[in-house]
Write an enzyme that holds these catalytic residues in place. Structure first.
Site, PDB file in Angstrom:
ATOM      1  N   THR A  80       0.853  -1.194   0.000  1.00 48.29           N
ATOM      2  CA  THR A  80       0.000   0.000   0.000  1.00 48.29           C
ATOM      3  C   THR A  80       0.887   1.241   0.000  1.00 48.29           C
ATOM      4  O   THR A  80       1.957   1.239   0.606  1.00 48.29           O
ATOM      5  CB  THR A  80      -0.867  -0.005   1.280  1.00 48.29           C
ATOM      6  OG1 THR A  80      -1.672  -1.179   1.264  1.00 48.29           O
ATOM      7  CG2 THR A  80      -1.773   1.218   1.371  1.00 48.29           C
ATOM      8  N   ASP A  84       6.207  -4.264  -1.154  1.00 47.62           N
ATOM      9  CA  ASP A  84       5.554  -3.193  -0.386  1.00 47.62           C
ATOM     10  C   ASP A  84       6.524  -2.021  -0.227  1.00 47.62           C
ATOM     11  O   ASP A  84       7.735  -2.157  -0.479  1.00 47.62           O
ATOM     12  CB  ASP A  84       5.137  -3.747   0.999  1.00 47.62           C
ATOM     13  CG  ASP A  84       3.998  -2.954   1.629  1.00 47.62           C
ATOM     14  OD1 ASP A  84       3.709  -1.832   1.155  1.00 47.62           O
ATOM     15  OD2 ASP A  84       3.402  -3.462   2.591  1.00 47.62           O
ATOM     16  N   ALA A 138       7.801   1.299   2.503  1.00 48.76           N
ATOM     17  CA  ALA A 138       8.061   1.445   3.946  1.00 48.76           C
ATOM     18  C   ALA A 138       8.296   2.928   4.224  1.00 48.76           C
ATOM     19  O   ALA A 138       8.551   3.710   3.299  1.00 48.76           O
ATOM     20  CB  ALA A 138       9.278   0.622   4.366  1.00 48.76           C
ATOM     21  N   LYS A 159       6.655   0.787   9.197  1.00 51.36           N
ATOM     22  CA  LYS A 159       5.600   0.871   8.200  1.00 51.36           C
ATOM     23  C   LYS A 159       4.321   1.371   8.868  1.00 51.36           C
ATOM     24  O   LYS A 159       4.231   1.412  10.075  1.00 51.36           O
ATOM     25  CB  LYS A 159       5.347  -0.511   7.567  1.00 51.36           C
ATOM     26  CG  LYS A 159       6.466  -0.895   6.610  1.00 51.36           C
ATOM     27  CD  LYS A 159       6.191  -2.195   5.837  1.00 51.36           C
ATOM     28  CE  LYS A 159       4.865  -2.304   5.192  1.00 51.36           C
ATOM     29  NZ  LYS A 159       4.536  -1.202   4.263  1.00 51.36           N
ATOM     30  N   GLY A 174       0.733   4.892   5.874  1.00 46.93           N
ATOM     31  CA  GLY A 174      -0.532   4.920   5.125  1.00 46.93           C
ATOM     32  C   GLY A 174      -1.663   4.232   5.876  1.00 46.93           C
ATOM     33  O   GLY A 174      -2.770   4.102   5.350  1.00 46.93           O
ATOM     34  N   GLU A 180      -0.734  -5.365   6.207  1.00 46.80           N
ATOM     35  CA  GLU A 180       0.605  -5.468   5.593  1.00 46.80           C
ATOM     36  C   GLU A 180       1.463  -6.478   6.355  1.00 46.80           C
ATOM     37  O   GLU A 180       2.203  -7.254   5.745  1.00 46.80           O
ATOM     38  CB  GLU A 180       1.295  -4.102   5.590  1.00 46.80           C
ATOM     39  CG  GLU A 180       0.702  -3.149   4.559  1.00 46.80           C
ATOM     40  CD  GLU A 180       1.269  -1.748   4.628  1.00 46.80           C
ATOM     41  OE1 GLU A 180       1.245  -1.063   3.602  1.00 46.80           O
ATOM     42  OE2 GLU A 180       1.731  -1.316   5.697  1.00 46.80           O
TER      43      GLU A 180
HETATM   44  C1  5RP Z   1       1.281   1.957   4.437  1.00 51.18           C
HETATM   45  C2  5RP Z   1       2.749   1.778   4.418  1.00 51.18           C
HETATM   46  C3  5RP Z   1       3.491   2.325   3.257  1.00 51.18           C
HETATM   47  O1  5RP Z   1       4.184   1.305   2.635  1.00 51.18           O
HETATM   48  C4  5RP Z   1       4.440   3.371   3.756  1.00 51.18           C
HETATM   49  O2  5RP Z   1       3.716   4.334   4.496  1.00 51.18           O
HETATM   50  C5  5RP Z   1       5.176   4.057   2.596  1.00 51.18           C
HETATM   51  O3  5RP Z   1       4.260   4.767   1.836  1.00 51.18           O
HETATM   52  P1  5RP Z   1       4.687   5.678   0.618  1.00 51.18           P
HETATM   53  O4  5RP Z   1       5.207   4.778  -0.442  1.00 51.18           O
HETATM   54  O5  5RP Z   1       3.413   6.383   0.256  1.00 51.18           O
HETATM   55  O6  5RP Z   1       5.734   6.643   1.116  1.00 51.18           O
HETATM   56  O7  5RP Z   1       3.353   1.205   5.287  1.00 51.18           O
HETATM   57  O8  5RP Z   1       0.725   1.485   5.635  1.00 51.18           O
END
Ligand code: 5RP
Length: 236
Positions: A36, A91, A93, A104, A107, A113
Site C-alpha cells: 500500500t 511493499d 516502507a 511501516k 498509510g 501489511e
Molecule cells: C502503508 C505503508 C506504506 O508502505 C508506507 O507508508 C510508505 O508509503 P509511501 O510509499 O506512500 O511513502 O506502510 O501502511
C-alpha cells in the site's frame, strides 16, 4: 552543474522508477502480496499495463486502497484466507534500517501489511534513499490500537517511554483503519532496539499491531535521486 541538476530525480520520479523496477519480480502465474502507498501505486500502475500485455498473476491485497486500484486495473485478487502462503510480497516502507528492519504504517495499513508479509516467502521493500536510515525512529512509529480504551494505551506508551503518542487524524477527524481501529503515532525519535520495543508494545492491552517489521524483509530496493537503484539482500 546544469547537467547534474537535469539528471536529479525528484521523490515522485524515484518512486515511479522503483515501481517499474519492482514489477520485474512478478512473473507469470505467481501468487503475490501487493502493498500500500504512493510508491506501490507506481508498481500497481505498471502491473496493470503488463496484465494487459499478457502477464497473468493473482494478488492478495494489503488494504482496501490497494484493492480499489486492482479493481480499476483489472488485476485478479483473492482473500488471504484462500491461500496457504505467498511466493512474494512487494511493499513500501516509511523507514528501513541497515539490518532490514522497517517502520511501516504511514498509510495506515500496517495490520494487513504485516499479516501478508508474514505469509510471504520473500518480502521486497521499495524505498527512496531518504527512507534508508541508520537507526529507525525519526518517522513516528504507527501503533494500531482498538478504540475501546485507546487513551489507556496512549498513557502507557507516553509514560513508559517519556514520549508523545499522537492519535492520528485525517481531515480533522480521527483516522480509522480498514479494521476499524485507531492509530497512535509515537514520536520515539530514535529506536535503539526495535525488536525489544516491538515485543514490549505488544504486551500493552489494546495494542493490535505495531509498525515495526522485524527481520521480515528479504530484499530492500533503494532508489536514488541520481537514477541509481541498489538492492540490499537480507537473511531472515
Ligand atoms: C502503508 C505503508 C506504506 O508502505 C508506507 O507508508 C510508505 O508509503 P509511501 O510509499 O506512500 O511513502 O506502510 O501502511
Amino acid at each position: 552543474m546544469q547537467l547534474l541538476f537535469l539528471l536529479m530525480l525528484n521523490q515522485n520520479d524515484i518512486k515511479q522508477k522503483l515501481g517499474i523496477y519492482a514489477a520485474d519480480f512478478i512473473k507469470q502465474d505467481m501468487l503475490v502480496g501487493l502493498g500500500t502507498g504512493t510508491t506501490v501505486y507506481f508498481l500497481l500502475k505498471e502491473l496493470g499495463k503488463r496484465k494487459h500485455q499478457g502477464l497473468n498473476f493473482t494478488a492478495v491485497c494489503t488494504s482496501s486502497q490497494t484493492q480499489n486500484i486492482l479493481v480499476e486495473k483489472g488485476i485478479n485478487y483473492v482473500s488471504i484466507n484462500e491461500v496457504s502462503s505467498l511466493q512474494l510480497t512487494i511493499d513500501g516502507a516509511d523507514e528501513a534500517d541497515v539490518n532490514g528492519n522497517l517502520i511501516k504504517g504511514g498509510g495506515g495499513a500496517l495490520l494487513q501489511e504485516k499479516i501478508v508479509a508474514a505469509a510471504s516467502k520473500q518480502l521486497i521493500i521499495i524505498v527512496d534513499e531518504k527512507k534508508d536510515v541508520q537507526t529507525l525512529g525519526a518517522f513516528p512509529l504507527p501503533v494500531e490500537v482498538v478504540t475501546f480504551g485507546w487513551k489507556q494505551v496512549q498513557q502507557k506508551i507516553e509514560s513508559n517511554y517519556n514520549i508523545k503518542a499522537l492519535l492520528r487524524k485525517k481531515d480533522d477527524s480521527v483516522f480509522i483503519t480498514d479494521h476499524k481501529h485507531y492509530i497512535l503515532d509515537c514520536l520515539f525519535n530514535s529506536i535503539e532496539n526495535p525488536s525489544q520495543l516491538n515485543n514490549e508494545l505488544h504486551l500493552i492491552p489494546g495494542v493490535v499491531e505495531t509498525g515495526l517489521f522485524i527481520n521480515m524483509a528479504t530484499t530492500i530496493i533503494i532508489g536514488f535521486s541520481n537514477g541509481d537503484i541498489k538492492e540490499r539482500k537480507l537473511t531472515r
